[in-house]
Motif scaffolding. Structure first.
Motif, mmCIF file in Angstrom:
data_model
loop_
_atom_site.group_PDB
_atom_site.id
_atom_site.type_symbol
_atom_site.label_atom_id
_atom_site.label_comp_id
_atom_site.label_asym_id
_atom_site.label_seq_id
_atom_site.Cartn_x
_atom_site.Cartn_y
_atom_site.Cartn_z
ATOM 1 N N HIS A 239 0.782 -1.281 -0.016
ATOM 2 C CA HIS A 239 0.213 -0.179 -0.079
ATOM 3 C C HIS A 239 0.972 1.252 0.070
ATOM 4 C CE1 HIS A 239 0.609 -0.280 4.261
ATOM 5 N NE2 HIS A 239 0.200 1.038 4.338
ATOM 6 N N LEU A 240 1.950 1.129 0.634
ATOM 7 C CA LEU A 240 2.922 2.353 0.678
ATOM 8 C C LEU A 240 3.632 2.316 -0.905
ATOM 9 C CD1 LEU A 240 4.818 2.001 4.245
ATOM 10 C CD2 LEU A 240 2.870 3.614 3.429
ATOM 11 N N ASP A 241 3.814 1.255 -1.370
ATOM 12 C CA ASP A 241 4.537 1.419 -2.915
ATOM 13 C C ASP A 241 3.369 2.103 -3.697
ATOM 14 O OD1 ASP A 241 6.431 0.877 -4.877
ATOM 15 O OD2 ASP A 241 6.410 -1.543 -4.305
ATOM 16 N N TYR B 65 -15.238 -8.509 -7.412
ATOM 17 C CA TYR B 65 -15.089 -9.653 -8.500
ATOM 18 C C TYR B 65 -13.563 -9.859 -8.378
ATOM 19 C CZ TYR B 65 -14.786 -11.431 -13.227
ATOM 20 O OH TYR B 65 -14.669 -12.180 -14.380
ATOM 21 N N LEU B 66 -12.866 -8.855 -8.392
ATOM 22 C CA LEU B 66 -11.326 -9.218 -8.501
ATOM 23 C C LEU B 66 -10.674 -9.676 -7.089
ATOM 24 C CD1 LEU B 66 -10.190 -5.819 -10.308
ATOM 25 C CD2 LEU B 66 -10.205 -8.305 -11.215
ATOM 26 N N GLY B 67 -11.468 -9.510 -5.972
ATOM 27 C CA GLY B 67 -11.128 -9.732 -4.432
ATOM 28 C C GLY B 67 -10.083 -8.705 -3.888
ATOM 29 N N VAL B 68 -10.457 -7.427 -4.227
ATOM 30 C CA VAL B 68 -9.442 -6.615 -3.884
ATOM 31 C C VAL B 68 -10.146 -5.314 -3.297
ATOM 32 C CG1 VAL B 68 -7.785 -6.914 -5.347
ATOM 33 C CG2 VAL B 68 -9.190 -5.085 -5.805
ATOM 34 N N ASP B 69 -9.586 -4.441 -2.309
ATOM 35 C CA ASP B 69 -10.169 -3.152 -1.729
ATOM 36 C C ASP B 69 -10.476 -2.518 -2.937
ATOM 37 O OD1 ASP B 69 -10.917 -2.473 1.245
ATOM 38 O OD2 ASP B 69 -10.360 -0.877 -0.296
ATOM 39 N N TYR C 4 -4.103 -3.503 -5.203
ATOM 40 C CA TYR C 4 -4.469 -4.191 -6.316
ATOM 41 C C TYR C 4 -3.973 -5.523 -6.839
ATOM 42 C CZ TYR C 4 -6.651 0.472 -6.217
ATOM 43 O OH TYR C 4 -7.156 1.776 -5.792
ATOM 44 N N LYS C 5 -2.780 -5.573 -6.428
ATOM 45 C CA LYS C 5 -2.037 -6.839 -6.891
ATOM 46 C C LYS C 5 -1.180 -7.693 -5.652
ATOM 47 C CE LYS C 5 -1.586 -5.562 -11.253
ATOM 48 N NZ LYS C 5 -2.375 -4.278 -11.371
ATOM 49 N N PRO C 6 -1.120 -8.998 -5.858
ATOM 50 C CA PRO C 6 -0.781 -9.813 -4.761
ATOM 51 C C PRO C 6 0.656 -9.615 -4.762
ATOM 52 C CG PRO C 6 -0.996 -11.377 -6.964
ATOM 53 C CD PRO C 6 -1.797 -9.843 -7.071
ATOM 54 N N ARG D 69 4.843 -9.158 -10.818
ATOM 55 C CA ARG D 69 6.017 -8.722 -11.108
ATOM 56 C C ARG D 69 6.126 -7.378 -11.866
ATOM 57 N NH1 ARG D 69 6.810 -14.416 -11.738
ATOM 58 N NH2 ARG D 69 8.138 -15.329 -10.256
ATOM 59 N N TYR D 70 4.821 -6.898 -12.293
ATOM 60 C CA TYR D 70 4.575 -5.729 -12.929
ATOM 61 C C TYR D 70 5.375 -5.631 -14.313
ATOM 62 C CZ TYR D 70 2.486 -3.901 -8.700
ATOM 63 O OH TYR D 70 1.880 -3.580 -7.871
#
Lengths: 344, 120
Positions: free
Chosen positions: A301-303, A328-332, A337-339, A343-344
């Motif tokens: 979250h800081l990133d 649907y995506l299982g995120v807040d 947004y990513k696990p 690796r971006y």
């Protein structure tokens, strides 16, 4: 606390304590690098002045926040060996550091360094970039953007395939040594360009390093080559002429050419890196009980926050997830947004 | 910026810094000012934490290229309450005007430097 680059200050404290415990500082020998010799001499002096100096310093340190790939590599090594003396935050592996500073920073500052040093036309030339990590990717892009034909060398099959899929020729240095005009190391390894290689390069080939330390290029071997003549053209630009009459142009004595021949990365990309540094220092200092003796990365979250802080200046408008979409995506809705393994 | 705990003078009155030429500070300050505009993340840190000063009591030693961008980092850490000392990590990367400006500090003068001890 330490805010470190390349792990130099961390190394000094660790070696200081190690030698104080042993009661003796080893003597540098012929194979000791110039910089480590200075470290040993400094520690030999402090050992006689105050035999507990670095032990006390180490005991007082809350932790270190490390900027670079190389420094982070050293920290993980020390942690594996059990010799790490205080907690560390790996700032380098914040996505908003290494995927931006290392890549887009080098894309900007590599050609800035080559231009200021030599003002040579880059378009049409053959340039070799050693290593296709984040720094190599930015460097290759930088040279290709000027119209150079870029060749990559790699040891890692994944990075080699990335380079090939991006349209770069991937070869060995021996394959292109007599064809290339510009050689740039971006590896983090040593002896990547040897004096043997340099003796076979084209006349006035440009040689420089944007990777880690000056040992990526065998400068010591170059200086020791029988009959070689060094002529300094201007500060940090040296022409080395071999006995057969051909010369190479060495930038910044093999040290980081983007900093030695130009002014390093531009402010905007460094703002990303350094905002991570500030957050890491605040984390270590205000939550030291939560950071065990280990090498940590900043939470995602800081990133994401660091990236967010830089979007307005670029006129970026983010799309917002609806609540059902977020579910649907299982995120807040507000992220992350990513696990962590993404690796971006 | 509020009064900081930093001092560039040792207890015996001698300078506690080593830079090439302190008189370059004005040029350095101008470039730092321009860089601040290009460093929105660091300036946001000052805005967010400049009042609460979470680094009050923290003593930070930095070893990192003494450039204009690093100057903005150093002064952000100071603004957040830290006591800071700095050394460069590379013999060719120091920008002398930037080093001078950090020693002089935003409120000091060349004759009365009030910034951060820099060795670069």
């Amino acid at each position: 606390m330490i805010l470190d680059d390349g792990g130099d200050a961390t190394l000094l404290v660790h070696k200081g304590k190690e030698f104080e415990t042993a009661g003796v500082v080893p003597k540098p020998d012929a194979d000791t690098s110039e910089e480590y010799t200075v470290v040993l001499e400094t520690l030999a002096r402090t050992l006689t002045e105050d035999p507990q100096r670095w032990t006390n310093v180490a005991n007082g340190i809350i932790g270190v926040t490390e900027e670079t790939t190389t420094g982070v590599h050293r920290l993980y090594e020390m942690h594996r060996e059990g010799s790490l003396l205080f907690p560390a935050i790996n700032v380098n592996d914040s996505v908003t550091k290494s995927k931006f500073d290392n890549k887009y920073g080098c894309r900007h500052s590599l050609i800035d360094g080559i231009n200021r040093a030599t003002d040579v036309m880059i378009g049409g030339k053959v340039a070799v970039v050693f290593g296709f990590g984040d720094v190599g990717k930015g460097s290759a892009d930088s040279l290709r953007g000027q119209g150079a034909r870029v060749v990559i060398t790699e040891i890692d099959p994944i990075c080699a395939m990335q380079a090939a899929m991006d349209g770069y020729q991937v070869a060995r240095i021996e394959d292109v040594i007599d064809q290339a005009d510009i050689f740039i190391t971006a590896t983090g390894c040593y002896d990547v360009i040897t004096v043997e290689h340099m003796s076979k390069m084209k006349h006035q080939a440009i040689v420089g390093n944007i990777g880690h330390f000056d040992n990526e290029i065998d400068i010591t071997g170059l200086a020791a080559y029988p009959g070689i003549v060094r002529k300094t053209i201007k500060p940090q630009v040296d022409e080395w002429t071999f006995p057969d009459g051909h010369s190479i142009i060495m930038l910044s004595e093999g040290r980081l050419l983007n900093l030695g021949n130009a002014t390093g990365h531009p402010s905007f990309v460094m703002s990303n890196s350094f905002t991570n540094q500030v957050l890491a220092q605040i984390e270590l200092f205000t939550k030291s009980d939560q950071y065990s003796l280990d090498v940590h990365v900043l939470p995602k979250h800081l990133d994401e926050m660091v990236a967010r802080l830089h979007l307005d200046a670029l006129g970026v408008r983010l799309t917002e997830l609806s609540k059902p979409q977020a579910e649907y995506l299982g995120v807040d809705v507000a992220g992350p947004y990513k696990p962590d393994h993404y690796r971006y | 910026m509020s009064a900081s705990t930093n001092s560039v003078t040792k207890a015996d009155g001698t300078p506690d810094y080593k830079v090439a030429d302190l008189s370059l500070a004005e040029f350095g300050r101008d470039e730092i000012r321009l860089a601040e505009h290009e460093m929105p993340g660091l300036m946001a840190m000052r805005e967010q934490f400049g009042k609460s000063k979470p680094l009050t009591g923290a003593r930070i030693t930095g070893s990192l290229h003494m450039t204009v961008q690093t100057a903005v980092l150093i002064e952000t850490l100071v603004e957040l309450g830290a006591e800071v000392r700095w050394a460069s990590c590379n013999i060719f990367s120091t920008q002398d005007h930037s080093a001078a400006a950090v020693v002089v500090g935003p409120h000091g003068t060349v004759d009365n430097p009030q910034g951060v001890p820099v060795f670069a």
